[in-house]
Write a protein that holds these residues in place. Structure first.
Motif, short mmCIF file in Angstrom:
data_model
loop_
_atom_site.label_atom_id
_atom_site.label_comp_id
_atom_site.label_asym_id
_atom_site.label_seq_id
_atom_site.Cartn_x
_atom_site.Cartn_y
_atom_site.Cartn_z
N ARG A 160 0.83 -1.20 0.00
CA ARG A 160 0.00 0.00 0.00
C ARG A 160 0.87 1.26 0.00
N ARG A 161 0.35 2.32 -0.60
CA ARG A 161 0.90 3.66 -0.45
C ARG A 161 -0.26 4.61 -0.10
N THR A 162 0.07 5.73 0.54
CA THR A 162 -0.92 6.74 0.89
C THR A 162 -0.64 8.00 0.08
N VAL A 163 -1.66 8.53 -0.58
CA VAL A 163 -1.49 9.68 -1.47
C VAL A 163 -1.27 10.94 -0.63
N LEU A 164 -0.19 11.68 -0.96
CA LEU A 164 0.15 12.88 -0.21
C LEU A 164 -0.45 14.14 -0.81
N LYS A 165 -0.75 14.12 -2.11
CA LYS A 165 -1.33 15.31 -2.76
C LYS A 165 -2.21 14.85 -3.91
N ASP A 166 -3.23 15.65 -4.20
CA ASP A 166 -4.14 15.29 -5.30
C ASP A 166 -3.35 15.04 -6.58
N THR A 167 -3.68 13.94 -7.27
CA THR A 167 -2.97 13.61 -8.50
C THR A 167 -3.86 12.71 -9.35
N ARG A 168 -3.31 12.16 -10.42
CA ARG A 168 -4.05 11.24 -11.29
C ARG A 168 -3.21 10.00 -11.53
N ILE A 169 -3.88 8.86 -11.59
CA ILE A 169 -3.24 7.60 -11.96
C ILE A 169 -4.05 7.02 -13.12
N ALA A 170 -3.39 6.78 -14.24
CA ALA A 170 -4.07 6.26 -15.44
C ALA A 170 -5.31 7.08 -15.78
N GLY A 171 -5.19 8.40 -15.60
CA GLY A 171 -6.30 9.30 -15.92
C GLY A 171 -7.35 9.42 -14.84
N GLN A 172 -7.21 8.64 -13.77
CA GLN A 172 -8.20 8.62 -12.69
C GLN A 172 -7.74 9.55 -11.56
N ALA A 173 -8.61 10.44 -11.11
CA ALA A 173 -8.25 11.35 -10.02
C ALA A 173 -8.17 10.58 -8.70
N VAL A 174 -7.11 10.84 -7.95
CA VAL A 174 -6.99 10.32 -6.58
C VAL A 174 -6.67 11.51 -5.69
N ARG A 175 -7.18 11.45 -4.47
CA ARG A 175 -7.09 12.59 -3.56
C ARG A 175 -6.06 12.35 -2.47
N ALA A 176 -5.51 13.44 -1.94
CA ALA A 176 -4.62 13.35 -0.79
C ALA A 176 -5.33 12.59 0.33
N GLY A 177 -4.64 11.63 0.91
CA GLY A 177 -5.22 10.80 1.97
C GLY A 177 -5.76 9.48 1.49
N ASP A 178 -6.00 9.34 0.17
CA ASP A 178 -6.47 8.06 -0.37
C ASP A 178 -5.40 6.97 -0.19
N LYS A 179 -5.85 5.74 -0.04
CA LYS A 179 -4.95 4.59 -0.06
C LYS A 179 -4.91 4.04 -1.49
N VAL A 180 -3.71 3.77 -1.99
CA VAL A 180 -3.58 3.06 -3.26
C VAL A 180 -2.78 1.78 -2.97
#
Length: 404
Positions: free
Chosen positions: A305-325
């Motif tokens: 697992r990683r935890t998102v530190l800042k809003d970004t996109r993965i494969a065009g999909q928005a992920v938010r700060a605090g999300d688990k990937v």
């Protein structure tokens, strides 16, 4: 003729999803190894899939090679803190360790400083120097089972060598390495499959043993890895006993998993692919190439697992700060965008850019030693156990974290 509109497409996707029954948390999904049908659907239809989490906020499951690798190489955006496990640490555990963290759950620069303490011992040169000892121990392991006619290959063969090697590196008795590795099996099992409190008890036993090593080698240091860690400094400060306990748990834990599960899972794969097994026996020079293909095929570590530190996109999909990937290595290692005929075991495959050891700053520190161990054990098994066959169907570890 009318074409299906967006709503119909979404409905079809939902129906396909329900039919596939995506569940990467339930250990039952891994009861026969990696759930490749689920992975295949996710890579094609939802490579950044929102996965519900009972008693938790949910997470994004990443299944494409490009995304799994890229996230691992970007610690500034995707953090290893507070944990690399899907479930967040319990507050009691955080209180118990205070500011102390396992290296696996640090980001640079702290991770870089801690990794530097032991990294020299795990580079290619020192790993290659272990080849004669790994071969000697492998012969001893096969000597113990070859006349018996039957054995538990996982416990009696595959798990022995890595337990011995990490024990020697740390300056411990070889038999203690075996006993400590048994504790890691409990630690990695799904909690619901164990008696209540079993995992916490196994961790405490590991820490109690580590404390005894800390006390002994603080008083009388040796040339071993444990002594080096105890007397190392980070930012001018000596590591304390809790730092050492967490380091010790990581080394025992990671020092056995990849090798043990690769050798056992790899032999199982070869028995299911007798042509590959025969080719390997006919030409042992293929062992290094076969080892890389078996690493891709088995993928012993299921996720990180990683935890998102800042809003970004993965494969065009928005992920938010605090999300688990959550990065699924077994899915990435069967991605047809990277591997031709990924569902075929090909011991001559080249190139083979698998990421069974991870990617980026946290790439497996022990990968070079693991390769030496795997080669030594495979060579001994292939040369001396000529008539090996399954005595019973293998039983998989009840875990959604380790495939073994």
């Amino acid at each position: 003729m009318e074409t299906a509109g967006p709503q119909m497409c979404a409905m079809c996707g939902q129906l396909a999803l329900r039919a596939m029954n995506i569940d990467l948390l339930n250990p039952a999904s891994f009861a026969h190894g990696h759930p490749h049908e689920q992975y295949d659907w996710l890579r094609d239809n939802a490579p950044v899939y929102w996965h519900e989490q009972p008693n938790g906020p949910g997470f994004r499951a990443l299944t494409r090679h490009e995304d799994v690798a890229a996230v691992g190489r970007d610690p500034a955006t995707f953090s290893s803190e507070p944990t690399i496990m899907i479930a967040d640490p319990e507050s009691g555990m955080e209180m118990a360790f205070g500011e102390h963290k396992m290296m696996l759950m640090m980001d640079p620069p702290a991770h870089t400083q801690f990794r530097r303490i032991i990294s020299r011992e795990f580079t290619q040169g020192p790993a290659a120097a272990l080849q004669p000892r790994a071969a000697e121990l492998s012969r001893r392991i096969i000597d113990q089972v070859i006349e018996a006619g039957e054995c538990d290959f996982v416990a009696d063969v595959a798990g022995e060598l890595p337990s011995y090697v990490i024990a020697e590196l740390l300056g411990l008795p070889l038999d203690d390495g075996r006993k400590l590795y048994q504790l890691t099996e409990t630690i990695h099992s799904a909690p619901e499959t164990l008696p209540e409190g079993a995992q916490a008890q196994a961790v405490m036993q590991m820490f109690e043993y580590a404390q005894s090593v800390y006390d002994a080698k603080s008083a009388v240091p040796g040339e071993d890895l444990a002594s080096q860690i105890i007397h190392a400094e980070v930012d001018g400060k000596r590591l304390d006993s809790i730092d050492f306990q967490l380091f010790f748990l990581l080394l025992i834990d990671a020092g056995g998993d990849t090798t043990r599960n690769l050798v056992a899972g790899g032999l199982h794969a070869l028995l299911q692919n007798p042509d590959a097994l025969a080719a390997l026996r006919a030409d042992p020079a293929l062992i290094p190439n076969a080892r890389e293909e078996l690493l891709r095929w088995v993928s012993p570590v299921i996720y990180m697992r990683r935890t998102v530190l800042k809003d970004t996109r993965i494969a065009g999909q928005a992920v938010r700060a605090g999300d688990k990937v959550v990065r699924y290595f077994g899915a990435a290692n069967r991605d047809p965008r990277v591997f031709e005929a990924p569902a075929r075991l090909d011991i001559t495959r080249s190139p083979n850019p698998h990421i069974a050891f991870g990617a980026g700053a946290h790439v497996c520190l022990g990968q070079h030693i693991a390769r030496v161990e795997i080669d030594a054990m495979l060579r001994e098994v292939l040369e001396r156990l000529q008539d090996i066959e399954l005595a019973a169907a293998p039983e998989w570890l009840a875990s959604n974290f380790i495939s073994g």
